[in-house]
Motif scaffolding. Sequence first.
Motif, PDB file in Angstrom:
ATOM      1  N   VAL A 238      -5.425  12.985  59.971  1.00  0.00           N
ATOM      2  CA  VAL A 238      -6.172  13.712  58.944  1.00  0.00           C
ATOM      3  C   VAL A 238      -6.334  12.788  57.739  1.00  0.00           C
ATOM      4  N   PRO A 239      -7.552  12.601  57.221  1.00  0.00           N
ATOM      5  CA  PRO A 239      -7.742  11.711  56.060  1.00  0.00           C
ATOM      6  C   PRO A 239      -6.901  12.147  54.863  1.00  0.00           C
ATOM      7  N   GLU A 240      -6.410  11.174  54.127  1.00  0.00           N
ATOM      8  CA  GLU A 240      -5.563  11.460  52.969  1.00  0.00           C
ATOM      9  C   GLU A 240      -6.274  12.343  51.952  1.00  0.00           C
ATOM     10  N   ARG A 241      -7.565  12.138  51.774  1.00  0.00           N
ATOM     11  CA  ARG A 241      -8.307  12.886  50.759  1.00  0.00           C
ATOM     12  C   ARG A 241      -8.381  14.387  51.082  1.00  0.00           C
ATOM     13  N   GLU A 242      -8.129  14.766  52.349  1.00  0.00           N
ATOM     14  CA  GLU A 242      -8.227  16.165  52.750  1.00  0.00           C
ATOM     15  C   GLU A 242      -6.900  16.902  52.653  1.00  0.00           C
ATOM     16  N   LYS A 243      -5.825  16.201  52.388  1.00  0.00           N
ATOM     17  CA  LYS A 243      -4.525  16.845  52.330  1.00  0.00           C
ATOM     18  C   LYS A 243      -4.366  17.682  51.065  1.00  0.00           C
ATOM     19  N   LEU A 244      -3.537  18.707  51.155  1.00  0.00           N
ATOM     20  CA  LEU A 244      -3.329  19.606  50.009  1.00  0.00           C
ATOM     21  C   LEU A 244      -2.876  18.855  48.771  1.00  0.00           C
ATOM     22  N   GLU A 245      -2.034  17.877  48.952  1.00  0.00           N
ATOM     23  CA  GLU A 245      -1.493  17.156  47.792  1.00  0.00           C
ATOM     24  C   GLU A 245      -2.545  16.413  47.006  1.00  0.00           C
ATOM     25  N   ASN A 246      -3.719  16.204  47.620  1.00  0.00           N
ATOM     26  CA  ASN A 246      -4.798  15.466  46.948  1.00  0.00           C
ATOM     27  C   ASN A 246      -5.943  16.364  46.495  1.00  0.00           C
ATOM     28  N   GLN A 247      -5.717  17.676  46.511  1.00  0.00           N
ATOM     29  CA  GLN A 247      -6.737  18.601  46.045  1.00  0.00           C
ATOM     30  C   GLN A 247      -6.545  18.896  44.559  1.00  0.00           C
ATOM     31  N   ASP A 248      -7.633  19.148  43.870  1.00  0.00           N
ATOM     32  CA  ASP A 248      -7.560  19.479  42.449  1.00  0.00           C
ATOM     33  C   ASP A 248      -7.024  20.882  42.247  1.00  0.00           C
TER      34      ASP A 248
END
Length: 248
Positions: A238-248
């Motif tokens: 799963v791409p890093e940008r899609e992980k919960l930790e990287n959501q605004d």
Amino acid sequence: MNNFVHPQAKLGQNVKIGHFSVIEAGAVIGDNVTIGNNVTVHAGTVIGSNVFVSDNCVLGRWPRPAKTSTVKVDQDLPPLVIGDGTTIGACSVLYRGSTFGTEVMIGDQASVREKCVIENNVVIGRGVSVENQVKIGAYTKIQTNAYITAYTTLEERVFIAPGVTTTNDNFMGRTKERFKFLRGPHVKRGARVGGGSILLPGVTVAEESFIAAGAVVHRDTEPAKLYVGVPAKVLRDVPEREKLENQD
């Protein structure tokens, strides 16, 4: 008056009740609640403040299994509890013994059985069926016509797409042996399950797993992996940008 409110029911301030609705003995309804037409609120049901109940709902229904059913009714089921700010869609049926947190959204024609725990800000979509003894974590979203079998756990911020099926019985009801193994899936925090996927009994879908549409998950998954196919297999991370930790 064309509705019935039992004298032992307790209503808060600014409660609005539509036509042909029934509020049974011991029901407790908070402030600023709107109850639509032809709604039944069974005895003892507790509804918080600022709740909206659409037409033709049944709240606090007792289970009534078939004579041939192996499910036994617990006569000590506590009342249904609905948290503040919840919205309940038309023709929904919520059973006694379940608890809903605050700001829950329940779509039209949804059903939630007994002994379920639904935490805050959960969305249960139109036509979703949630069977008994299910746990659903905060901010989880379950979309239209998904089936959540008994003894399933969905942790917080899980996404269940339309038409997903969960299962809990490898024996399909023919042997008594099955009761020792009856277990629904456990979907962990941040996992996403695509449309029409099937989760087999007892599988664990790991944190941030992404299950592609139409996949059949027959084994536990690894965290943050994309699974596709029948049976489901790893395609990529799963791409890093899609992980919960990287959501605004």
